[in-house]
Design an enzyme around this catalytic site. Sequence first.
Site, mmCIF file in Angstrom:
data_model
loop_
_atom_site.group_PDB
_atom_site.id
_atom_site.type_symbol
_atom_site.label_atom_id
_atom_site.label_comp_id
_atom_site.label_asym_id
_atom_site.label_seq_id
_atom_site.Cartn_x
_atom_site.Cartn_y
_atom_site.Cartn_z
ATOM 1 N N ARG A 44 0.840 -1.184 0.000
ATOM 2 C CA ARG A 44 0.000 0.000 0.000
ATOM 3 C C ARG A 44 0.883 1.244 0.000
ATOM 4 O O ARG A 44 2.103 1.152 0.140
ATOM 5 C CB ARG A 44 -0.929 0.017 1.214
ATOM 6 C CG ARG A 44 -0.227 -0.387 2.508
ATOM 7 C CD ARG A 44 -0.801 0.255 3.686
ATOM 8 N NE ARG A 44 -0.514 1.666 3.661
ATOM 9 C CZ ARG A 44 0.683 2.202 3.932
ATOM 10 N NH1 ARG A 44 1.729 1.442 4.227
ATOM 11 N NH2 ARG A 44 0.874 3.512 3.892
ATOM 12 N N GLY A 45 0.271 2.419 -0.156
ATOM 13 C CA GLY A 45 1.023 3.668 -0.253
ATOM 14 C C GLY A 45 1.233 3.986 -1.727
ATOM 15 O O GLY A 45 1.570 3.110 -2.524
ATOM 16 N N ALA A 46 1.022 5.254 -2.074
ATOM 17 C CA ALA A 46 1.020 5.617 -3.495
ATOM 18 C C ALA A 46 2.301 5.203 -4.233
ATOM 19 O O ALA A 46 2.227 4.537 -5.273
ATOM 20 C CB ALA A 46 0.766 7.122 -3.620
ATOM 21 N N ARG A 80 -7.262 -0.868 -7.330
ATOM 22 C CA ARG A 80 -7.789 0.076 -6.318
ATOM 23 C C ARG A 80 -8.133 1.363 -7.063
ATOM 24 O O ARG A 80 -7.240 2.046 -7.579
ATOM 25 C CB ARG A 80 -6.762 0.340 -5.216
ATOM 26 C CG ARG A 80 -6.575 -0.901 -4.345
ATOM 27 C CD ARG A 80 -5.858 -0.552 -3.064
ATOM 28 N NE ARG A 80 -6.675 0.283 -2.190
ATOM 29 C CZ ARG A 80 -6.180 0.950 -1.152
ATOM 30 N NH1 ARG A 80 -4.896 0.885 -0.881
ATOM 31 N NH2 ARG A 80 -6.972 1.683 -0.400
ATOM 32 N N GLN A 183 -2.874 1.971 10.122
ATOM 33 C CA GLN A 183 -1.531 2.058 9.535
ATOM 34 C C GLN A 183 -0.610 2.938 10.379
ATOM 35 O O GLN A 183 0.597 2.714 10.403
ATOM 36 C CB GLN A 183 -1.610 2.628 8.107
ATOM 37 C CG GLN A 183 -2.275 1.714 7.089
ATOM 38 C CD GLN A 183 -3.754 2.000 6.945
ATOM 39 O OE1 GLN A 183 -4.385 2.564 7.849
ATOM 40 N NE2 GLN A 183 -4.336 1.615 5.823
ATOM 41 N N ASP A 224 -2.786 10.256 -2.033
ATOM 42 C CA ASP A 224 -3.003 9.226 -3.039
ATOM 43 C C ASP A 224 -3.296 9.819 -4.403
ATOM 44 O O ASP A 224 -3.098 9.172 -5.426
ATOM 45 C CB ASP A 224 -4.156 8.314 -2.615
ATOM 46 C CG ASP A 224 -3.756 7.494 -1.407
ATOM 47 O OD1 ASP A 224 -3.805 8.026 -0.287
ATOM 48 O OD2 ASP A 224 -3.340 6.332 -1.593
ATOM 49 N N ASN A 234 -6.542 11.859 0.177
ATOM 50 C CA ASN A 234 -5.645 11.082 1.048
ATOM 51 C C ASN A 234 -6.495 10.248 1.996
ATOM 52 O O ASN A 234 -7.727 10.351 2.018
ATOM 53 C CB ASN A 234 -4.686 12.016 1.809
ATOM 54 C CG ASN A 234 -3.549 11.260 2.470
ATOM 55 O OD1 ASN A 234 -2.975 10.346 1.860
ATOM 56 N ND2 ASN A 234 -3.222 11.599 3.696
ATOM 57 N N LYS A 235 -5.834 9.440 2.779
ATOM 58 C CA LYS A 235 -6.477 8.540 3.740
ATOM 59 C C LYS A 235 -7.569 9.252 4.533
ATOM 60 O O LYS A 235 -7.412 10.389 4.964
ATOM 61 C CB LYS A 235 -5.387 8.035 4.691
ATOM 62 C CG LYS A 235 -5.843 7.081 5.760
ATOM 63 C CD LYS A 235 -6.437 5.817 5.186
ATOM 64 C CE LYS A 235 -5.493 5.156 4.191
ATOM 65 N NZ LYS A 235 -6.152 4.061 3.449
#
Lengths: 327, 327
Positions: A44-46, A80, A183, A224, A234-235
């Site tokens: 995960r993570g851009a 995603r 996270q 993201d 973003n998250k």
Amino acid sequence: MRTIDWVDGAIEIIDQTLLPDKLTILRLTSVDRLIDAIERLAVRGAPALGVAGAFGAALASRTAVPAAVPAAIERIATARPTAVNLARCARRAGDRLAEGPEAVLAEALLIRDEEIAASLEMGRRGADLVIDRCGPAATVLTHCNTGALAAVTGGTALAAVVELHRRGTLAGVIASETRPLLQGARLTAWELGAAGVPFRLAVDGAGPFLMARGEVDAVILGSDRICANGDVVNKIGSYAHALGAKAAGIPFIVVAPESTIDPDTPSGAAVTIEDRGPEEVVAFGTRAVAPPATRAVNPAFDVTPAALVTAIVTDRRTIRLDLGERP
Amino acid sequence: MRTIDWVDGAIEIIDQTLLPDKLTILRLTSVDRLIDAIERLAVRGAPALGVAGAFGAALASRTAVPAAVPAAIERIATARPTAVNLARCARRAGDRLAEGPEAVLAEALLIRDEEIAASLEMGRRGADLVIDRCGPAATVLTHCNTGALAAVTGGTALAAVVELHRRGTLAGVIASETRPLLQGARLTAWELGAAGVPFRLAVDGAGPFLMARGEVDAVILGSDRICANGDVVNKIGSYAHALGAKAAGIPFIVVAPESTIDPDTPSGAAVTIEDRGPEEVVAFGTRAVAPPATRAVNPAFDVTPAALVTAIVTDRRTIRLDLGERP
């Protein structure tokens, strides 16, 4: 250690769902296993998702029958929906398909090396900006995980935090836990501990209040997707922190690779926000929290309007939205 | 069913730490056991804590040696520093000590009956205000637990939500989970389900974004202490929701008994905010989330400035802060 790499003809990743309890390397030898790993956030993570998409294209070009490769790359690209890097890097590597599988892999390896260099530059630029705005002893609040685990090495916002610590200009970090998947508590706490950076964990709802109480000098986090008008996807929870930062008069700094900026997305209103369903909210790991059959609304991301963003730091430039600049 | 009551010479409470898994009645026959129940949140919520304090004074007056009773009542009154109802009701019942233990108990039973009547009135007034501001089909967001479990019956903000449902004027509820102790996920979800009210659970960080997306018509929640200037002390995360409501242009409504208003506290700056230590944040129930030795900052409450509060609804009046009224 690299979070994701190409090793002996397959993708190897650190399985982030098992941290901080276990450090396990997953070897992904098929497109289906890669997509599964992406969907369940083992990777995960851009930036890491971008590299995963590119390596996925390389994997597809070697393992699928030629006629099926383009469709396999598209499946990876769209695994995603909100992650623009995943789609862009999968397609960028896939664009070399006509030259053969080795060309696709060469492009993917180039994307990996670009991400490593970009992380170094983002760390430097982000640290410069925090020192410029907050002086040489800032306490920063960060959300979700934007460290090495979100990239190949180093990371985005957390690379800047670690760089501040390396320079001796960091008073402390508040890591917001980042429900539902934690996270912040699992990954950021693990990375900051490993790097020897002093930090405290907080529940997400405490962030704005800690800012109001004067305990935070800057918010620094990743993205993201960054829209053409400067809106930041973003998250979930980022927007609440941005409101808190604005009310407290402290900078809200976004650190993300240039590739996160999507000129084809005019504003946050145009972004499809993934709803990840009730399971993550009603249960905690395997333990049910809410009563059976509880429904949930579970947006994985939110949109922070450009007006709340002080600056966007990329691997190439520092975009001062507070001074009227736009991506 | 009553959350707390006086039964055959002792205090009986529903142990809220075991919900929603188990409905267990705890019988508290000593001051020490009561204080333990208060400290570990087996009984919680401003009105219920008030009744617990009053019954505690009655218990002390019957079980302690006479010379030790005033000190025992003070121990109860200060078992949670932010809860003004606990202290006030313990002392109010204790003030009748000179008349003997039966007078203390009579005062405590009166406090219980007043809370039951107050809850009915708050439910009516709160529902009236939501309909007045949002029309006959509102979706409301609530935080923490303010239902029957926070009172004796009915509750505060959740009494108004259930009353809206009873009148057929509620489109839905978003219950915010309320980390770290998840009173929203465990208790509010349980109560709303039992009352047949349609609701969805959300992580705390999603609240402001759901408001920005137009999915919430009003925020309605309780308070642990209301200051003389209208600042509202409530569960951590409330201030972030207030910022979200302000940004979205929707009302932020506080429902709490008149006894929650503390004229001796001029503003939120004068309130001691309890920090409950790292355990609740770094672990989830018995499961560790963050790496070992992780530190935390864990304020149990936050302060919402009066400027972000639309109205305070008590059992006696509706104070329109948005129209310049003050407690």
